[in-house]
Scaffold this motif. Structure first.
Motif, PDB file in Angstrom:
ATOM      1  N   GLY A   8      21.276 -35.827 109.866  1.00 17.60           N
ATOM      2  CA  GLY A   8      21.768 -37.055 109.317  1.00 17.60           C
ATOM      3  C   GLY A   8      23.033 -37.519 109.866  1.00 17.60           C
ATOM      4  O   GLY A   8      23.395 -38.492 110.297  1.00 17.60           O
ATOM      5  N   HIS A   9      23.966 -36.575 109.897  1.00 17.95           N
ATOM      6  CA  HIS A   9      25.316 -36.735 110.707  1.00 17.95           C
ATOM      7  C   HIS A   9      25.054 -37.282 111.968  1.00 17.95           C
ATOM      8  O   HIS A   9      25.641 -38.084 112.646  1.00 17.95           O
ATOM      9  CB  HIS A   9      26.199 -35.432 110.451  1.00 17.95           C
ATOM     10  CG  HIS A   9      27.395 -35.677 111.203  1.00 17.95           C
ATOM     11  ND1 HIS A   9      28.254 -36.500 110.469  1.00 17.95           N
ATOM     12  CD2 HIS A   9      28.029 -35.048 112.171  1.00 17.95           C
ATOM     13  CE1 HIS A   9      29.460 -36.541 111.412  1.00 17.95           C
ATOM     14  NE2 HIS A   9      29.325 -35.689 112.347  1.00 17.95           N
ATOM     15  N   LEU A  10      24.287 -36.285 112.857  1.00 15.65           N
ATOM     16  CA  LEU A  10      23.959 -36.827 114.293  1.00 15.65           C
ATOM     17  C   LEU A  10      23.575 -38.208 114.267  1.00 15.65           C
ATOM     18  O   LEU A  10      23.658 -38.972 115.132  1.00 15.65           O
ATOM     19  CB  LEU A  10      23.174 -35.714 115.133  1.00 15.65           C
ATOM     20  CG  LEU A  10      23.071 -35.772 116.653  1.00 15.65           C
ATOM     21  CD1 LEU A  10      24.400 -35.745 117.231  1.00 15.65           C
ATOM     22  CD2 LEU A  10      22.165 -34.760 117.128  1.00 15.65           C
ATOM     23  N   LEU A  11      22.237 -38.474 113.656  1.00 10.21           N
ATOM     24  CA  LEU A  11      21.742 -39.632 113.746  1.00 10.21           C
ATOM     25  C   LEU A  11      22.702 -40.853 113.424  1.00 10.21           C
ATOM     26  O   LEU A  11      22.495 -41.973 113.609  1.00 10.21           O
ATOM     27  CB  LEU A  11      20.525 -39.836 112.772  1.00 10.21           C
ATOM     28  CG  LEU A  11      19.196 -38.640 113.351  1.00 10.21           C
ATOM     29  CD1 LEU A  11      18.437 -38.703 112.300  1.00 10.21           C
ATOM     30  CD2 LEU A  11      18.656 -39.279 114.552  1.00 10.21           C
ATOM     31  N   ALA A  23      28.893 -36.955 123.964  1.00 14.10           N
ATOM     32  CA  ALA A  23      30.077 -36.934 124.604  1.00 14.10           C
ATOM     33  C   ALA A  23      30.037 -37.435 126.116  1.00 14.10           C
ATOM     34  O   ALA A  23      30.936 -38.272 126.673  1.00 14.10           O
ATOM     35  CB  ALA A  23      30.943 -35.705 124.577  1.00 14.10           C
ATOM     36  N   GLN A  24      29.092 -36.928 126.810  1.00 16.23           N
ATOM     37  CA  GLN A  24      28.704 -37.498 128.041  1.00 16.23           C
ATOM     38  C   GLN A  24      28.472 -39.075 128.129  1.00 16.23           C
ATOM     39  O   GLN A  24      28.898 -39.663 129.166  1.00 16.23           O
ATOM     40  CB  GLN A  24      27.572 -36.613 128.766  1.00 16.23           C
ATOM     41  CG  GLN A  24      28.065 -35.136 129.152  1.00 16.23           C
ATOM     42  CD  GLN A  24      26.795 -34.433 129.843  1.00 16.23           C
ATOM     43  OE1 GLN A  24      25.647 -34.461 129.204  1.00 16.23           O
ATOM     44  NE2 GLN A  24      27.220 -33.735 130.910  1.00 16.23           N
ATOM     45  N   VAL A  25      27.487 -39.334 127.380  1.00 12.55           N
ATOM     46  CA  VAL A  25      27.484 -40.869 127.073  1.00 12.55           C
ATOM     47  C   VAL A  25      28.466 -41.603 126.994  1.00 12.55           C
ATOM     48  O   VAL A  25      28.545 -42.582 127.677  1.00 12.55           O
ATOM     49  CB  VAL A  25      26.109 -40.971 125.977  1.00 12.55           C
ATOM     50  CG1 VAL A  25      26.058 -42.523 125.729  1.00 12.55           C
ATOM     51  CG2 VAL A  25      24.802 -40.196 126.361  1.00 12.55           C
ATOM     52  N   LEU A  26      29.437 -41.158 125.833  1.00 12.46           N
ATOM     53  CA  LEU A  26      30.812 -42.017 125.837  1.00 12.46           C
ATOM     54  C   LEU A  26      31.513 -41.859 126.840  1.00 12.46           C
ATOM     55  O   LEU A  26      32.015 -42.958 127.356  1.00 12.46           O
ATOM     56  CB  LEU A  26      31.350 -41.452 124.466  1.00 12.46           C
ATOM     57  CG  LEU A  26      30.720 -41.619 123.299  1.00 12.46           C
ATOM     58  CD1 LEU A  26      31.347 -40.896 122.098  1.00 12.46           C
ATOM     59  CD2 LEU A  26      30.767 -42.977 122.939  1.00 12.46           C
ATOM     60  N   LEU A  52      26.514 -45.745 118.239  1.00 10.29           N
ATOM     61  CA  LEU A  52      26.888 -46.104 119.562  1.00 10.29           C
ATOM     62  C   LEU A  52      26.236 -47.394 120.066  1.00 10.29           C
ATOM     63  O   LEU A  52      26.989 -47.882 121.099  1.00 10.29           O
ATOM     64  CB  LEU A  52      26.091 -45.184 120.525  1.00 10.29           C
ATOM     65  CG  LEU A  52      26.455 -43.557 120.182  1.00 10.29           C
ATOM     66  CD1 LEU A  52      25.598 -42.648 121.235  1.00 10.29           C
ATOM     67  CD2 LEU A  52      27.827 -43.692 120.853  1.00 10.29           C
ATOM     68  N   GLY A  53      25.610 -48.054 119.353  1.00 10.25           N
ATOM     69  CA  GLY A  53      24.882 -49.307 119.984  1.00 10.25           C
ATOM     70  C   GLY A  53      23.706 -49.216 120.813  1.00 10.25           C
ATOM     71  O   GLY A  53      23.390 -47.966 121.306  1.00 10.25           O
TER      72      GLY A  53
END
Length: 378
Positions: free
Chosen positions: A33-36, A283-286, A42-43
């Motif tokens: 739930g936290h990860l989702l 983190a990579q995506v951000l 993120l958008g």
């Protein structure tokens, strides 16, 4: 005395000890739930990027578990094309890659559809589009018609790890499995994913590809458990990291009783570790998004933009000016000017390693070297 679990009189009436799983299941559901929640924040565009990275990892690692190494750039290219995302100069794909990608996308993007024999036959055909596994012909798109053993070791000294149910009972056993999978709403959906994985791979209904299809079924069920087609964690990547334990526990459980507490304990633990590892993907995506935000006013030609997209996505190995020229379809001199311009703009820098050729590193805005790539320019 029975040698394998499917020979137990009560097969497949699996059971487990709820009290032994309760705390671990609660922790995994909390992590999920936290990860989702982080993914949702993120958008749309960044969620799509996270999904692309995760599915690429899933396809690569599920094949790697079986000893097959697919080209990462081709897998990403196929997924990006099918998801309608920027391909960034990625190479064309082949029939083999397209088939594996088609199976994974059907499992995760069409997770709400029932699991049927025809759907599984289609997945099997996608895995083996030529009708061969290596040099061995296969019976593709139907249940196997002969005995099935899982063996290892050199010819003449093979070790039998497992012997699957005989071919004559496959139709009945697979129908029982599919009826259960398409029903049983009372079971926690994460536990159901672990149970489905084990049950399918224990039946072993195909000549080959059973492990990859079992993991796709688990991914389908976990997508249902997530309640979204967006993927942000890879079970296959974590299973690959724990490959020996995975195979050992499968063998032990397939020779054991109908109590699957040890298998489900491992499956939940593996999922928890996959969820933890997914933080690096986000983190990579951000970081990638921050890179483009930082350089939104930087003038780049189309070649540079396409090649930077590829580098940010994790280009493997070292990039020479020859490789740049080949990927960008330009001359060596043009490739050299592209690289020199990016150095001047603070996007690439010379690596201090030196040697016979000049090396370059991509400068990330948040952290250096997330893609572990350095570039040689001849």
């Amino acid at each position: 005395m029975t040698a394998y679990i499917h020979q137990q009189p009560a097969w497949p009436a699996f059971n487990w000890q709820p009290a032994a799983l309760e705390q671990l299941l609660g922790q995994v559901r909390y992590q999920q739930g936290h990860l989702l929640g982080r993914l949702e924040a993120l958008g749309v565009e960044l969620r799509s990027e996270a999904t692309l990275r995760t599915l690429t990892l899933d396809v690569l690692k599920s094949s790697e578990i079986e000893g097959e190494m697919l080209p990462p750039a081709s897998v990403r290219s196929s997924l990006a094309h099918r998801l309608g995302l920027e391909r960034g100069g990625l190479p064309a794909t082949n029939r083999r890659v397209e088939g594996v990608v088609a199976m994974m996308l059907d499992a995760t993007q069409q997770a709400g559809q029932p699991l049927t024999a025809q759907r599984l036959y289609g997945w099997h055909h996608s895995l083996f589009p030529t009708g061969y596994s290596g040099l061995n012909p296969l019976q593709v798109g139907s249940w196997r018609t002969g005995p099935m053993q899982v063996v290892s070791g050199p010819m003449g000294r093979e070790r039998v790890h497992y012997e699957a149910p005989p071919a004559e009972v496959l139709q009945e056993q697979m129908q029982q499995f599919m009826d259960w999978f398409n029903g049983s709403p009372e079971l926690d959906p994460v536990l159901k994913a672990g149970l489905a994985h084990f049950w399918f791979v224990t039946i072993h209904p195909f000549d080959d590809g059973n492990g990859r299809i079992a993991r796709a079924i688990a991914d389908l069920q976990l997508t249902r458990a997530d309640g979204t087609g967006q993927r942000c964690y890879s079970m296959s990547a974590q299973i690959q990291a724990e490959r020996q334990q995975y195979y050992d526990l499968l063998e032990t459980s397939q020779r054991g009783t109908l109590d699957l507490t040890p298998w489900l304990t491992w499956f939940l633990g593996c999922m928890g570790r996959a969820l933890t590892a997914a933080g690096h993907t986000l983190a990579q995506v951000l970081s990638k998004a921050h890179f483009w935000e930082l350089h939104q006013q930087t003038t780049l030609n189309e070649r540079q933009r396409r090649l930077l997209i590829r580098l940010l996505d994790g280009f493997e190995g070292k990039l020479t000016s020859s490789k740049w020229a080949r990927m960008a379809k330009c001359s060596q001199d043009t490739a050299g000017r592209d690289i020199a311009d990016l150095v001047a703009k603070g996007i690439l820098e010379r690596d201090s390693a030196g040697g016979r050729s000049t090396n370059y590193c991509l400068l990330w805005p948040d952290a250096r070297g997330l893609n572990d790539s350095s570039f040689n320019a001849h």
